[in-house]
Design a protein around this motif. Structure first.
Motif, short mmCIF file in Angstrom:
data_model
loop_
_atom_site.label_atom_id
_atom_site.label_comp_id
_atom_site.label_asym_id
_atom_site.label_seq_id
_atom_site.Cartn_x
_atom_site.Cartn_y
_atom_site.Cartn_z
N ASP A 42 46.13 18.23 32.52
CA ASP A 42 45.63 17.21 33.44
C ASP A 42 45.12 17.79 34.76
O ASP A 42 44.22 17.24 35.37
CB ASP A 42 46.73 16.18 33.74
N ASP A 43 45.71 18.91 35.19
CA ASP A 43 45.28 19.50 36.47
C ASP A 43 44.09 20.45 36.32
O ASP A 43 43.70 21.10 37.28
CB ASP A 43 46.45 20.22 37.15
N GLN B 27 45.87 24.61 29.17
CA GLN B 27 47.18 24.11 28.75
C GLN B 27 47.92 25.14 27.90
O GLN B 27 49.11 25.31 28.02
CB GLN B 27 47.02 22.79 27.99
#
Length: 134
Positions: free
Chosen positions: A96-97, A101
């Motif tokens: 999300d950032d 991942q």
């Protein structure tokens, strides 16, 4: 509402939802997936499948399939796949950032990234499919 990622439900009686990137979804759906609970690292749950290779059963972990599809080769036998946000069932390419991942790390790097995320089974009758009505 379209989610920014796809989900794959794994398991029979106890079910978990795995997040994957849309570009990996169709490829991963070629096989039935289940899960394994790690006895190291606090009992994390990982998406896995079995395949017969050279007459023996082999366990194939979903996050290793995805990181291979990303073109990231394992630097050494000491390295293993780390989930940046600590969620072992989040096999997306990008968190999300905006960071990667999945990545290869050493055991030392992994210890520095421990976040203590606990995977919680999905109650089948409460599993959300599609839009949330609120």
């Amino acid at each position: 509402m379209i989610l920014p990622y796809a989900t794959i439900t794994i398991g029979a009686r106890t079910q978990y939802v795995v997040k994957v990137s849309w570009e990996d979804y169709d490829f991963l759906m070629q096989w039935p997936w289940t899960y394994a609970v790690s006895h190291k690292g606090g009992g994390l749950v990982y998406a896995r499948r079995s395949e017969r290779i050279d007459g023996r059963n082999a366990t194939i972990l979903m996050h290793r399939v995805v990181i291979a599809r990303m073109g990231l080769k394992r630097p050494s036998k000491k390295h293993f796949v780390d989930h940046w946000n600590g969620d072992s069932l989040d096999n997306r390419r990008i968190a999300d950032d905006g960071r990667a991942q999945l990545r290869w790390v050493t055991p030392r790097q992994n210890m520095a990234n421990q976040r203590g995320v606990i995977n919680v089974p999905v109650a089948p009758k409460f599993q959300v499919v599609g839009e949330i009505p609120f």
